[in-house]
Scaffold this motif. Structure first.
Motif, PDB file in Angstrom:
ATOM      1  N   ASP A 179       1.075  -1.195   0.213  1.00 16.64           N
ATOM      2  CA  ASP A 179      -0.369   0.338   0.100  1.00 16.64           C
ATOM      3  C   ASP A 179       1.207   1.078  -0.198  1.00 16.64           C
ATOM      4  O   ASP A 179       0.865   2.097  -0.687  1.00 16.64           O
ATOM      5  N   ILE A 180       1.678   1.610   0.571  1.00 20.37           N
ATOM      6  CA  ILE A 180       2.897   2.197   1.012  1.00 20.37           C
ATOM      7  C   ILE A 180       3.662   2.279  -0.906  1.00 20.37           C
ATOM      8  O   ILE A 180       3.359   3.490  -1.085  1.00 20.37           O
ATOM      9  N   GLU A 181       3.725   1.377  -0.890  1.00 17.76           N
ATOM     10  CA  GLU A 181       5.125   1.411  -2.257  1.00 17.76           C
ATOM     11  C   GLU A 181       3.756   2.131  -3.196  1.00 17.76           C
ATOM     12  O   GLU A 181       4.728   3.066  -4.268  1.00 17.76           O
ATOM     13  N   VAL A 182       2.741   1.746  -3.502  1.00 16.76           N
ATOM     14  CA  VAL A 182       1.651   1.960  -4.266  1.00 16.76           C
ATOM     15  C   VAL A 182       1.647   3.906  -4.291  1.00 16.76           C
ATOM     16  O   VAL A 182       1.243   5.207  -5.186  1.00 16.76           O
ATOM     17  N   MET A 183       1.246   4.252  -3.186  1.00 12.40           N
ATOM     18  CA  MET A 183       1.039   5.839  -2.461  1.00 12.40           C
ATOM     19  C   MET A 183       2.566   6.190  -2.860  1.00 12.40           C
ATOM     20  O   MET A 183       2.325   7.611  -3.166  1.00 12.40           O
ATOM     21  N   ALA A 196       4.461   5.751  -5.303  1.00 10.95           N
ATOM     22  CA  ALA A 196       4.734   5.976  -6.659  1.00 10.95           C
ATOM     23  C   ALA A 196       3.506   6.733  -7.124  1.00 10.95           C
ATOM     24  O   ALA A 196       4.332   7.329  -7.934  1.00 10.95           O
ATOM     25  N   LYS A 197       2.761   6.729  -6.496  1.00  6.00           N
ATOM     26  CA  LYS A 197       1.631   8.244  -6.799  1.00  6.00           C
ATOM     27  C   LYS A 197       2.647   9.189  -7.495  1.00  6.00           C
ATOM     28  O   LYS A 197       1.948  10.536  -7.798  1.00  6.00           O
ATOM     29  N   GLU A 198       2.819   9.446  -5.450  1.00  5.36           N
ATOM     30  CA  GLU A 198       3.948  10.760  -5.555  1.00  5.36           C
ATOM     31  C   GLU A 198       4.848  11.142  -6.525  1.00  5.36           C
ATOM     32  O   GLU A 198       5.055  12.313  -7.080  1.00  5.36           O
ATOM     33  N   LEU A 199       5.581   9.870  -6.863  1.00  2.05           N
ATOM     34  CA  LEU A 199       6.641  10.210  -7.509  1.00  2.05           C
ATOM     35  C   LEU A 199       6.374  10.037  -9.399  1.00  2.05           C
ATOM     36  O   LEU A 199       7.010  10.371 -10.076  1.00  2.05           O
ATOM     37  N   LYS A 200       5.212  10.263  -9.126  1.00  2.00           N
ATOM     38  CA  LYS A 200       3.956  10.248 -10.328  1.00  2.00           C
ATOM     39  C   LYS A 200       4.563   9.286 -11.779  1.00  2.00           C
ATOM     40  O   LYS A 200       4.287   8.777 -12.522  1.00  2.00           O
ATOM     41  N   ILE A 201       4.540   8.058 -11.086  1.00  2.00           N
ATOM     42  CA  ILE A 201       5.352   6.751 -11.673  1.00  2.00           C
ATOM     43  C   ILE A 201       3.841   5.871 -12.085  1.00  2.00           C
ATOM     44  O   ILE A 201       3.284   5.315 -10.887  1.00  2.00           O
ATOM     45  N   PRO A 202       3.153   5.815 -13.381  1.00  2.00           N
ATOM     46  CA  PRO A 202       1.954   5.108 -13.337  1.00  2.00           C
ATOM     47  C   PRO A 202       2.043   3.385 -12.161  1.00  2.00           C
ATOM     48  O   PRO A 202       3.272   2.786 -12.279  1.00  2.00           O
ATOM     49  N   ARG A 203       0.881   3.289 -11.691  1.00  2.00           N
ATOM     50  CA  ARG A 203       0.593   1.791 -11.220  1.00  2.00           C
ATOM     51  C   ARG A 203      -0.220   0.789 -11.730  1.00  2.00           C
ATOM     52  O   ARG A 203      -1.348   1.283 -12.393  1.00  2.00           O
ATOM     53  N   ILE A 204       0.473  -0.419 -12.386  1.00  2.00           N
ATOM     54  CA  ILE A 204      -0.340  -1.393 -12.551  1.00  2.00           C
ATOM     55  C   ILE A 204      -0.763  -2.238 -11.438  1.00  2.00           C
ATOM     56  O   ILE A 204       0.122  -2.791 -10.479  1.00  2.00           O
ATOM     57  N   GLY A 205      -2.287  -2.246 -11.083  1.00  2.00           N
ATOM     58  CA  GLY A 205      -2.104  -3.671  -9.686  1.00  2.00           C
ATOM     59  C   GLY A 205      -3.176  -4.855 -10.651  1.00  2.00           C
ATOM     60  O   GLY A 205      -3.759  -4.908 -11.791  1.00  2.00           O
ATOM     61  N   VAL A 252     -14.702  -3.079  -7.823  1.00  2.00           N
ATOM     62  CA  VAL A 252     -13.269  -3.716  -7.004  1.00  2.00           C
ATOM     63  C   VAL A 252     -13.007  -5.287  -7.040  1.00  2.00           C
ATOM     64  O   VAL A 252     -12.580  -5.918  -6.429  1.00  2.00           O
ATOM     65  N   ARG A 253     -13.915  -5.867  -6.670  1.00  2.00           N
ATOM     66  CA  ARG A 253     -14.842  -7.321  -7.039  1.00  2.00           C
ATOM     67  C   ARG A 253     -14.184  -7.567  -5.156  1.00  2.00           C
ATOM     68  O   ARG A 253     -13.646  -8.483  -5.388  1.00  2.00           O
ATOM     69  N   GLY A 254     -15.187  -6.487  -4.577  1.00  2.00           N
ATOM     70  CA  GLY A 254     -14.874  -6.792  -3.145  1.00  2.00           C
ATOM     71  C   GLY A 254     -13.579  -6.999  -2.309  1.00  2.00           C
ATOM     72  O   GLY A 254     -13.375  -6.960  -0.692  1.00  2.00           O
ATOM     73  N   ASN A 260      -6.091   3.818  -6.728  1.00  2.00           N
ATOM     74  CA  ASN A 260      -4.999   4.779  -6.628  1.00  2.00           C
ATOM     75  C   ASN A 260      -3.605   4.153  -7.537  1.00  2.00           C
ATOM     76  O   ASN A 260      -2.251   4.301  -8.541  1.00  2.00           O
ATOM     77  N   CYS A 261      -4.441   3.345  -8.428  1.00  2.00           N
ATOM     78  CA  CYS A 261      -3.933   2.404  -9.742  1.00  2.00           C
ATOM     79  C   CYS A 261      -4.280   2.710 -11.436  1.00  2.00           C
ATOM     80  O   CYS A 261      -5.476   3.379 -11.321  1.00  2.00           O
ATOM     81  N   ASP A 262      -3.796   2.633 -11.988  1.00  2.00           N
ATOM     82  CA  ASP A 262      -4.238   3.879 -13.410  1.00  2.00           C
ATOM     83  C   ASP A 262      -4.674   3.046 -13.854  1.00  2.00           C
ATOM     84  O   ASP A 262      -5.882   2.740 -15.104  1.00  2.00           O
ATOM     85  N   VAL A 263      -4.240   1.578 -13.578  1.00  2.00           N
ATOM     86  CA  VAL A 263      -4.824  -0.583 -14.432  1.00  2.00           C
ATOM     87  C   VAL A 263      -4.961  -0.971 -13.534  1.00  2.00           C
ATOM     88  O   VAL A 263      -4.064  -1.529 -12.265  1.00  2.00           O
ATOM     89  N   LEU A 264      -6.458  -1.829 -12.994  1.00  2.00           N
ATOM     90  CA  LEU A 264      -6.439  -3.052 -12.411  1.00  2.00           C
ATOM     91  C   LEU A 264      -6.597  -4.111 -13.216  1.00  2.00           C
ATOM     92  O   LEU A 264      -7.635  -4.048 -14.281  1.00  2.00           O
ATOM     93  N   ILE A 265      -5.888  -5.298 -12.887  1.00  2.00           N
ATOM     94  CA  ILE A 265      -6.091  -6.701 -13.844  1.00  2.00           C
ATOM     95  C   ILE A 265      -6.627  -7.483 -12.830  1.00  2.00           C
ATOM     96  O   ILE A 265      -5.686  -7.610 -11.895  1.00  2.00           O
ATOM     97  N   ASN A 266      -7.552  -8.472 -12.952  1.00  2.00           N
ATOM     98  CA  ASN A 266      -8.739  -9.157 -12.126  1.00  2.00           C
ATOM     99  C   ASN A 266      -8.235 -10.335 -12.524  1.00  2.00           C
ATOM    100  O   ASN A 266      -8.291 -10.877 -13.860  1.00  2.00           O
ATOM    101  N   PHE A 267      -7.256 -11.322 -12.551  1.00  2.00           N
ATOM    102  CA  PHE A 267      -7.342 -12.123 -12.871  1.00  2.00           C
ATOM    103  C   PHE A 267      -6.832 -13.683 -12.150  1.00  2.00           C
ATOM    104  O   PHE A 267      -6.118 -13.703 -11.202  1.00  2.00           O
ATOM    105  N   THR A 268      -7.948 -14.516 -12.278  1.00  2.00           N
ATOM    106  CA  THR A 268      -7.698 -16.103 -11.533  1.00  2.00           C
ATOM    107  C   THR A 268      -7.270 -16.738 -12.328  1.00  2.00           C
ATOM    108  O   THR A 268      -7.001 -18.089 -11.622  1.00  2.00           O
TER     109      THR A 268
END
Length: 245
Positions: A105-109, A111-120, A136-138, A146-154
């Motif tokens: 969670d901290i690393e994502v935030m 990265a956001k502060e650094l303007k680095i795109p986030r892929i979750g 966000v599927r629960g 706070n992610c630019d892209v979210l991938i749900n992959f089971t």
């Protein structure tokens, strides 16, 4: 540079992989996914490229006083991951499976502060924060929002784990291309300010050291750490503030 050249295709982008790494299942999956991701990216994987706490602790005990080891180890891990490896990366990839991990969670935030795109990405079917029918599927929505892209992959559930991991890696790569397209070929300018405390210290501690995991490398890190502490009075993250240099 000539027009029409795709900057993305000219070199591998650097990907910081934020993920839990506290048991064999986690570390094995992270390593397996990294192996596939390295077909597309240069990957910064903290469990491999960063410090492992117990090993770092053992080496530090041969260099510094025992009562100082734990705090120094905490500081070095934080500065290496957040202040050095992440700041060099073009993307931050976050594993968002359950249970949620405060480090991720901290690393994502950060990265956001650094303007680095986030892929979750999420491979988990558990829904502790709502139903699988919500956007966000629960999962916990704070980090996901706070992610630019979210991938749900089971996966395929056929037992073809390696094949599934390869597919996930390709989806992550495709998502990075979509982010590139969104910004018309140029990633957002990273907000890497080397006069800011964490980033300044991270680069001052680790830049130019060939092997951070060798005793020689660690001794050099500790030497730099000691000099910086003399200058700042404290090396505790959050107490350094802004350094003008």
């Amino acid at each position: 540079m000539e027009s029409g050249i795709n900057i993305f295709d000219m070199e591998k982008k650097r990907l910081y992989f934020a993920a839990p790494m506290f048991n064999l299942a986690d570390t094995y999956f992270n390593a397996a996914l990294t192996e596939e991701l390295e077909n597309y990216f240069t990957v910064e994987l903290p469990q491999r490229d960063g410090f492992e706490f117990s090993k770092l602790h053992d080496v530090l005990e041969t260099i510094v006083a025992k009562e100082k080891v734990e705090n120094i180890a905490n500081h070095l891990i934080y500065y290496l991951d957040i202040g050095f490896l992440l700041t060099q990366s073009d993307f931050c990839l976050a594993r968002l499976d359950e249970p949620s991990d405060p480090g991720v969670d901290i690393e994502v935030m950060a990265a956001k502060e650094l303007k680095i795109p986030r892929i979750g990405y999420r491979t988990d079917v558990r829904t502790p924060y709502g139903s699988c029918g919500n956007e966000v599927r629960g999962a916990h929505f704070f980090t996901q929002y706070n992610c630019d892209v979210l991938i749900n992959f089971t996966g395929s559930k056929t037992g073809k784990t390696k094949e599934d991991i390869g597919k996930l890696a390709h989806l992550i790569y495709k998502s990075s291309r979509e982010i590139i397209s969104k910004y018309r070929g140029n990633l957002p300018h990273k907000n890497v300010n080397l006069t800011a405390g964490t980033q300044y210290v991270g680069h001052a501690l680790f830049r130019g050291i060939d092997d951070l995991h060798s005793e020689t490398g660690l001794r050099e890190v500790v030497r730099r750490y000691t000099k910086l502490k003399e200058a700042f009075g404290s090396m505790r993250p959050g107490e350094i503030g802004i350094v003008n240099c």
